[in-house]
Motif scaffolding. Structure first.
Motif, PDB file in Angstrom:
ATOM      1  N   LYS A 163       0.834  -1.205   0.000  1.00  0.00           N
ATOM      2  CA  LYS A 163       0.000   0.000   0.000  1.00  0.00           C
ATOM      3  C   LYS A 163       0.866   1.250   0.000  1.00  0.00           C
ATOM      4  O   LYS A 163       0.573   2.226  -0.702  1.00  0.00           O
ATOM      5  CB  LYS A 163      -0.952  -0.007   1.199  1.00  0.00           C
ATOM      6  N   SER A 164       1.948   1.214   0.792  1.00  0.00           N
ATOM      7  CA  SER A 164       2.858   2.361   0.812  1.00  0.00           C
ATOM      8  C   SER A 164       3.410   2.622  -0.587  1.00  0.00           C
ATOM      9  O   SER A 164       3.558   3.770  -1.005  1.00  0.00           O
ATOM     10  CB  SER A 164       4.020   2.110   1.783  1.00  0.00           C
ATOM     11  N   GLN A 165       3.693   1.517  -1.296  1.00  0.00           N
ATOM     12  CA  GLN A 165       4.236   1.652  -2.651  1.00  0.00           C
ATOM     13  C   GLN A 165       3.228   2.272  -3.612  1.00  0.00           C
ATOM     14  O   GLN A 165       3.599   2.860  -4.619  1.00  0.00           O
ATOM     15  CB  GLN A 165       4.670   0.284  -3.192  1.00  0.00           C
ATOM     16  N   GLU A 166       1.942   2.113  -3.321  1.00  0.00           N
ATOM     17  CA  GLU A 166       0.958   2.757  -4.197  1.00  0.00           C
ATOM     18  C   GLU A 166       0.937   4.265  -3.958  1.00  0.00           C
ATOM     19  O   GLU A 166       0.697   5.043  -4.867  1.00  0.00           O
ATOM     20  CB  GLU A 166      -0.445   2.192  -3.926  1.00  0.00           C
ATOM     21  N   ILE A 167       1.181   4.652  -2.711  1.00  0.00           N
ATOM     22  CA  ILE A 167       1.102   6.070  -2.364  1.00  0.00           C
ATOM     23  C   ILE A 167       2.383   6.795  -2.799  1.00  0.00           C
ATOM     24  O   ILE A 167       2.337   7.845  -3.427  1.00  0.00           O
ATOM     25  CB  ILE A 167       0.898   6.218  -0.839  1.00  0.00           C
ATOM     26  N   PHE A 168       3.510   6.209  -2.452  1.00  0.00           N
ATOM     27  CA  PHE A 168       4.810   6.825  -2.712  1.00  0.00           C
ATOM     28  C   PHE A 168       5.698   5.691  -3.205  1.00  0.00           C
ATOM     29  O   PHE A 168       6.158   4.862  -2.429  1.00  0.00           O
ATOM     30  CB  PHE A 168       5.341   7.420  -1.396  1.00  0.00           C
ATOM     31  N   SER A 169       5.864   5.629  -4.532  1.00  0.00           N
ATOM     32  CA  SER A 169       6.494   4.450  -5.105  1.00  0.00           C
ATOM     33  C   SER A 169       7.969   4.675  -5.436  1.00  0.00           C
ATOM     34  O   SER A 169       8.316   5.634  -6.112  1.00  0.00           O
ATOM     35  CB  SER A 169       5.722   4.063  -6.373  1.00  0.00           C
ATOM     36  N   VAL A 170       8.830   3.796  -4.897  1.00  0.00           N
ATOM     37  CA  VAL A 170      10.260   3.823  -5.196  1.00  0.00           C
ATOM     38  C   VAL A 170      10.720   2.382  -5.424  1.00  0.00           C
ATOM     39  O   VAL A 170       9.956   1.454  -5.169  1.00  0.00           O
ATOM     40  CB  VAL A 170      11.072   4.435  -4.028  1.00  0.00           C
ATOM     41  N   THR A 171      11.941   2.214  -5.882  1.00  0.00           N
ATOM     42  CA  THR A 171      12.448   0.866  -6.041  1.00  0.00           C
ATOM     43  C   THR A 171      12.953   0.369  -4.700  1.00  0.00           C
ATOM     44  O   THR A 171      13.951   0.870  -4.187  1.00  0.00           O
ATOM     45  CB  THR A 171      13.599   0.843  -7.070  1.00  0.00           C
ATOM     46  N   ALA A 172      12.243  -0.564  -4.104  1.00  0.00           N
ATOM     47  CA  ALA A 172      12.654  -1.104  -2.809  1.00  0.00           C
ATOM     48  C   ALA A 172      12.033  -2.476  -2.643  1.00  0.00           C
ATOM     49  O   ALA A 172      10.840  -2.639  -2.831  1.00  0.00           O
ATOM     50  CB  ALA A 172      12.199  -0.191  -1.680  1.00  0.00           C
ATOM     51  N   GLY A 173      12.864  -3.463  -2.309  1.00  0.00           N
ATOM     52  CA  GLY A 173      12.380  -4.832  -2.198  1.00  0.00           C
ATOM     53  C   GLY A 173      11.740  -5.117  -0.857  1.00  0.00           C
ATOM     54  O   GLY A 173      10.932  -6.032  -0.723  1.00  0.00           O
ATOM     55  N   ASN A 174      12.140  -4.369   0.181  1.00  0.00           N
ATOM     56  CA  ASN A 174      11.550  -4.599   1.500  1.00  0.00           C
ATOM     57  C   ASN A 174      11.393  -3.279   2.244  1.00  0.00           C
ATOM     58  O   ASN A 174      11.803  -2.216   1.760  1.00  0.00           O
ATOM     59  CB  ASN A 174      12.399  -5.589   2.313  1.00  0.00           C
ATOM     60  N   LEU A 175      10.765  -3.339   3.407  1.00  0.00           N
ATOM     61  CA  LEU A 175      10.452  -2.110   4.141  1.00  0.00           C
ATOM     62  C   LEU A 175      11.706  -1.331   4.527  1.00  0.00           C
ATOM     63  O   LEU A 175      11.712  -0.101   4.466  1.00  0.00           O
ATOM     64  CB  LEU A 175       9.650  -2.455   5.403  1.00  0.00           C
ATOM     65  N   HIS A 176      12.746  -2.058   4.891  1.00  0.00           N
ATOM     66  CA  HIS A 176      13.972  -1.393   5.307  1.00  0.00           C
ATOM     67  C   HIS A 176      14.506  -0.503   4.181  1.00  0.00           C
ATOM     68  O   HIS A 176      14.819   0.676   4.373  1.00  0.00           O
ATOM     69  CB  HIS A 176      14.999  -2.445   5.719  1.00  0.00           C
ATOM     70  N   GLN A 177      14.584  -1.084   2.982  1.00  0.00           N
ATOM     71  CA  GLN A 177      15.028  -0.299   1.820  1.00  0.00           C
ATOM     72  C   GLN A 177      14.036   0.821   1.525  1.00  0.00           C
ATOM     73  O   GLN A 177      14.419   1.914   1.100  1.00  0.00           O
ATOM     74  CB  GLN A 177      15.129  -1.192   0.575  1.00  0.00           C
ATOM     75  N   TYR A 178      12.773   0.531   1.756  1.00  0.00           N
ATOM     76  CA  TYR A 178      11.732   1.518   1.454  1.00  0.00           C
ATOM     77  C   TYR A 178      11.909   2.783   2.295  1.00  0.00           C
ATOM     78  O   TYR A 178      11.890   3.895   1.771  1.00  0.00           O
ATOM     79  CB  TYR A 178      10.348   0.908   1.678  1.00  0.00           C
ATOM     80  N   TYR A 179      12.130   2.590   3.635  1.00  0.00           N
ATOM     81  CA  TYR A 179      12.318   3.761   4.512  1.00  0.00           C
ATOM     82  C   TYR A 179      13.473   4.626   4.014  1.00  0.00           C
ATOM     83  O   TYR A 179      13.374   5.843   3.953  1.00  0.00           O
ATOM     84  CB  TYR A 179      12.643   3.336   5.945  1.00  0.00           C
ATOM     85  N   GLN A 180      14.580   3.953   3.657  1.00  0.00           N
ATOM     86  CA  GLN A 180      15.766   4.701   3.197  1.00  0.00           C
ATOM     87  C   GLN A 180      15.450   5.491   1.932  1.00  0.00           C
ATOM     88  O   GLN A 180      15.817   6.661   1.803  1.00  0.00           O
ATOM     89  CB  GLN A 180      16.915   3.731   2.898  1.00  0.00           C
ATOM     90  N   GLN A 181      14.778   4.829   0.995  1.00  0.00           N
ATOM     91  CA  GLN A 181      14.437   5.484  -0.266  1.00  0.00           C
ATOM     92  C   GLN A 181      13.508   6.672  -0.040  1.00  0.00           C
ATOM     93  O   GLN A 181      13.658   7.713  -0.679  1.00  0.00           O
ATOM     94  CB  GLN A 181      13.764   4.476  -1.214  1.00  0.00           C
ATOM     95  N   VAL A 182      12.546   6.510   0.889  1.00  0.00           N
ATOM     96  CA  VAL A 182      11.617   7.614   1.159  1.00  0.00           C
ATOM     97  C   VAL A 182      12.406   8.827   1.642  1.00  0.00           C
ATOM     98  O   VAL A 182      12.217   9.947   1.154  1.00  0.00           O
ATOM     99  CB  VAL A 182      10.545   7.199   2.194  1.00  0.00           C
ATOM    100  N   ASP A 183      13.337   8.603   2.593  1.00  0.00           N
ATOM    101  CA  ASP A 183      14.144   9.723   3.095  1.00  0.00           C
ATOM    102  C   ASP A 183      14.885  10.418   1.961  1.00  0.00           C
ATOM    103  O   ASP A 183      14.863  11.639   1.838  1.00  0.00           O
ATOM    104  CB  ASP A 183      15.155   9.213   4.135  1.00  0.00           C
ATOM    105  N   GLN A 184      15.549   9.610   1.120  1.00  0.00           N
ATOM    106  CA  GLN A 184      16.345  10.191   0.031  1.00  0.00           C
ATOM    107  C   GLN A 184      15.472  10.932  -0.973  1.00  0.00           C
ATOM    108  O   GLN A 184      15.802  12.025  -1.425  1.00  0.00           O
ATOM    109  CB  GLN A 184      17.126   9.093  -0.700  1.00  0.00           C
ATOM    110  N   ARG A 185      14.368  10.304  -1.336  1.00  0.00           N
ATOM    111  CA  ARG A 185      13.536  10.887  -2.401  1.00  0.00           C
ATOM    112  C   ARG A 185      12.774  12.126  -1.943  1.00  0.00           C
ATOM    113  O   ARG A 185      12.573  13.044  -2.724  1.00  0.00           O
ATOM    114  CB  ARG A 185      12.545   9.831  -2.932  1.00  0.00           C
ATOM    115  N   VAL A 186      12.344  12.129  -0.687  1.00  0.00           N
ATOM    116  CA  VAL A 186      11.657  13.322  -0.181  1.00  0.00           C
ATOM    117  C   VAL A 186      12.644  14.481  -0.144  1.00  0.00           C
ATOM    118  O   VAL A 186      12.341  15.604  -0.545  1.00  0.00           O
ATOM    119  CB  VAL A 186      11.041  13.068   1.211  1.00  0.00           C
ATOM    120  N   ALA A 187      13.896  14.195   0.303  1.00  0.00           N
ATOM    121  CA  ALA A 187      14.919  15.242   0.354  1.00  0.00           C
ATOM    122  C   ALA A 187      15.202  15.781  -1.047  1.00  0.00           C
ATOM    123  O   ALA A 187      15.370  16.981  -1.244  1.00  0.00           O
ATOM    124  CB  ALA A 187      16.195  14.693   0.990  1.00  0.00           C
ATOM    125  N   ALA A 188      15.219  14.866  -2.040  1.00  0.00           N
ATOM    126  CA  ALA A 188      15.547  15.271  -3.412  1.00  0.00           C
ATOM    127  C   ALA A 188      14.329  15.841  -4.143  1.00  0.00           C
ATOM    128  O   ALA A 188      14.470  16.415  -5.224  1.00  0.00           O
ATOM    129  CB  ALA A 188      16.095  14.077  -4.191  1.00  0.00           C
TER     130      ALA A 188
END
Lengths: 473, 273
Positions: A323-348
């Protein structure tokens, strides 16, 4: 006339020729006048059709399916939040004062329940006359009744078996599983699909009506040019034949035709642009943000359910990521990677898709950028809370802290994010409402003005040629 | 007046673009007479090719229903075997119009194709040898040999999403996984319950379900990304399939005997475009 000449026109044309007596001078003038009146009728007809297309488009998009999208979105939210509140109450157990407290959660549950019932009892606000959509709206009401029964049983049994904050007894969990499955598998999908159906209606209406208005502009220009050419031709003909200066009444008719054509094209162009604004700056975002809000609320409840039902925790965690991927979609295989990507992408401010990605790539309205940024920050905070919560829940002895976090900070942060989504949606709703209003205002008066203008021009043409014809009597 | 005239100019400019409206790219599946639908040939219960060349299974029946219930006109169906690893590319290159082949909707796939539906939400579970009683949930797969079918995301749900350190054994198809499982060259096959149910029915008592579902697998209808109209029409057909009771009948027919818990209400759609 016993022998037909080889070039004799068909009977009907011959009839017309007889009436206007095209071979004679007054016959030609009558012919010209008749053509001019026909051209006026043609301009009127194509303009009237195009105005009707614009009116139909505004009606469906602005007054039927468009508002139904908002209504079904609100319905989904109310239903989803009922189940979220139920999960929260069951998770709290006898600890009455976690977060906003048990009493408050139950109160919100009741409030959402009456919101949902109100929305469902006015089914026409949710769906068009489509029988499948009406059937869907009715079956939501039926399934909701069964849900409330199960929820009531779960709450009652949970009251009788006081437990510390955390998973309730197996029996309560089994009841809750039945309830939440009913909500998740039966009720919510139907409400969500109604929103999508209304979205489809708006999209298709827009494509056909917006296109039809643009085609209408082309036809008004073409028929208008023909009308003006005929009037100018008549003017030139009369000037030459009768050796007079300009026929003032015909000149007035020509000028009036020009004004009519220019004004109609202007109107239709601005109607097309109002439709386009309503759809692209208003509706599209309202739809995708209302879907984002629906899915966010559901994902947030999955976080509670993750704590409530450890046996299903794996599934709840995976659907949370989905569901998170539908709202804010990044390349991430699991939640751990997802959190990191969210931080990076929101900053960028870039590099993500999904509903929030779409929204942040299409900033056209005043205040929208700031509202998007607030929403993204809110989303990021929600994900930070989620990361902490799952770390706590899987650490020995950390479960209670995870529940405290869930009911307290995480719940407040989610409310902040949800509110920012609501404000962002409001910006688009305002743009939508004002484009529809402008469109409606632009059309007001045209159902009278257009036929009156056409009749006036036709009369001017006839009045203009009359003195010349009377010279032959 | 100047404003009005500039509007005429704008209108004339618009005229030039009027002809360009439509669905973009190629033809929408909504306008075709025959649909080429990609299915699998080796999944009992879902999509299996028979010796006479025809196809049978739940996916195949769903494909037929959708084709027969498209809004504009019913369509003929031409089935084409589509490998797991070629599902996206087959749609992108137009080799097939649709893929209906236990095709889970994932964010990664959505960057290449669109999905109508889902027409069913399956759940990932794990199949092991009946004699192997040591595996009670997906975390017990750490250190064990797990089948990984090329192009499928199921094994990654275990190794990547859950971070379970299983030894991955590659296989081209789930049929191959099953042969390897019963032949003791791997220990577990983890994927959608509907896929596993078909195989379990064939193997009888030599294999067992772990019965610990770890995910929702939303089976979508793969379709070209710009075909929004086609996608919407398919969603309408799926809604009808559930409303008229066909979905329940088909699920019962193909999986009723397996004891799986089946959902017979319409799933939450992904949305088109």
């Amino acid at each position: 006339m016993t022998e037909a000449p080889p070039s004799r026109p068909p009977a009907r044309l011959a009839g017309v020729a007889r009436v206007v007596r095209i071979r004679t001078l007054p016959g030609r003038i009558r012919g010209f006048a008749l053509l001019a009146v026909l051209a006026v009728a043609a301009v009127f007809t194509v303009a009237a059709f195009a105005v009707q297309d614009a009116r139909d488009g505004l009606k469906v998009i602005g007054h039927d399916a468009g508002p139904q999208v908002v209504a079904t979105g609100d319905l989904y939210y109310a239903l989803s939040d009922m189940d979220a509140q139920l999960a929260a109450v069951l998770l709290m157990g006898r600890e009455q004062n976690l977060g906003a407290g048990r009493a408050k959660a139950l109160q919100v549950y009741d409030q959402r329940r009456s919101e949902a019932h109100r929305a469902l009892l006015q089914g026409s606000n949710l769906a068009s006359d489509d029988p499948a959509e009406q059937q869907t709206a009715r079956s939501i009401l039926d399934a909701l009744g069964r849900y409330e029964q199960l929820a009531g049983q779960a709450l009652q049994l949970d009251q009788q078996q006081p437990h510390a904050a955390g998973p309730p007894s197996d029996q309560v969990r089994a009841l809750y599983r039945q309830a939440t499955d009913l909500m998740k598998l039966d009720v919510l999908p139907k409400a969500y699909n109604l929103t999508l159906d209304n979205g489809t209606t708006v999209r298709r209406t827009y494509e056909s009506k917006h296109g039809a208005v643009l085609d209408g502009i082309a036809w008004v220009v073409i028929t208008g040019l023909v009308l003006i050419a005929i009037l100018v031709g008549l003017q030139v003909y009369l000037t030459r034949r009768f050796r007079r200066l300009v026929n003032p009444v015909l000149a007035l008719a020509t000028l009036a035709s020009l004004v009519l054509v220019v004004a109609t094209v202007g109107l239709l162009t601005s109607e097309a642009s109002h439709l386009s604004k309503a759809k692209k700056d208003g509706f599209d975002s309202v739809l995708s943000l209302s879907r984002a809000r629906a899915i966010s609320n559901n994902a947030d409840a999955d976080e509670t359910r993750y704590l409530l039902d450890p046996e299903q925790a794996d599934t709840y965690e995976q659907v949370y990521l989905d569901k998170s991927q539908e709202i804010f979609s990044v390349t991430a295989g699991n939640l751990h990677q997802y959190y990191q990507q969210v931080d990076q992408r929101v900053a960028a401010h870039s590099g993500f898709t999904g509903f929030l990605g779409l929204e942040s790539q299409h900033v056209t309205l005043a205040g929208q950028r700031a509202a998007v940024d607030r929403t993204l920050q809110g989303y990021q905070t929600v994900q930070h809370d989620d990361a902490r919560l799952r770390t706590l829940a899987t650490t020995a002895g950390g479960r209670h802290d995870a529940i405290v976090l869930r009911m307290g900070t995480a719940s407040r942060d989610f409310a902040t994010y949800d509110q920012s989504l609501v404000s962002l949606t409001a910006i688009h709703q305002k743009a939508f409402a004002s484009a529809i209003r402008d469109g409606d205002d632009g059309l007001s008066g045209w159902s009278v003005g257009l036929p009156v203008a056409a009749v006036v021009i036709a009369i001017l043409v006839l009045v203009g040629v009359r003195p010349r014809l009377s010279e032959f009597r | 007046m100047r404003v009005a005239l500039s509007r005429v100019g704008a209108a004339l400019a618009l005229l030039l673009t009027v002809g360009g409206c439509g669905t973009g790219g190629g033809t929408s599946v909504a306008d075709k007479d025959t649909l080429v639908i990609g299915v699998s040939k080796d999944q009992p219960g879902l999509g299996k090719q028979q010796p006479d060349g025809t196809f049978q299974g739940f996916d195949v029946d769903v494909a037929r229903y959708i084709a027969a219930h498209m809004e504009k006109k019913p369509k003929k169906v031409d089935f084409k075997v589509t490998q797991y690893s070629q599902r996206e590319s087959s749609i992108q290159t137009g080799k097939v119009d649709l893929v209906i082949s236990s095709y889970s909707i994932t964010p990664e796939r959505k960057t290449k194709v669109s999905f109508a539906g889902p027409y069913y939400v399956a759940h990932q579970d794990t199949l092991v040898r009946a004699a192997d009683t040591g595996i009670k949930n997906v975390r017990d797969l750490a250190g064990r040999r797990l089948c990984a079918v090329t192009g499928s995301v199921s094994w990654q749900r275990v190794t990547v999403e859950r971070g379970v350190a299983a030894h991955v054994v590659k296989a081209p198809t789930y049929g191959d996984c099953m042969t390897k499982l019963t032949g003791n060259s791997l220990d577990a096959v983890s994927t959608d319950d509907l896929i596993l149910a078909g195989f379990a029915a064939q193997e009888g008592r030599s294999v067992r379900f772990v019965n610990a579902p770890i995910s929702d697998e939303r089976y979508g209808v793969g379709i070209r990304q710009d075909d929004i109209t086609g996608c919407e029409d398919i969603n309408k057909a799926i809604t009808e399939m559930y409303l008229d009771g066909t979905a329940a009948k088909l699920l019962q027919r193909w999986f009723g005997a397996t004891g799986l818990h089946l959902t017979t209400t319409v799933p939450q759609f992904e949305g088109c475009g």
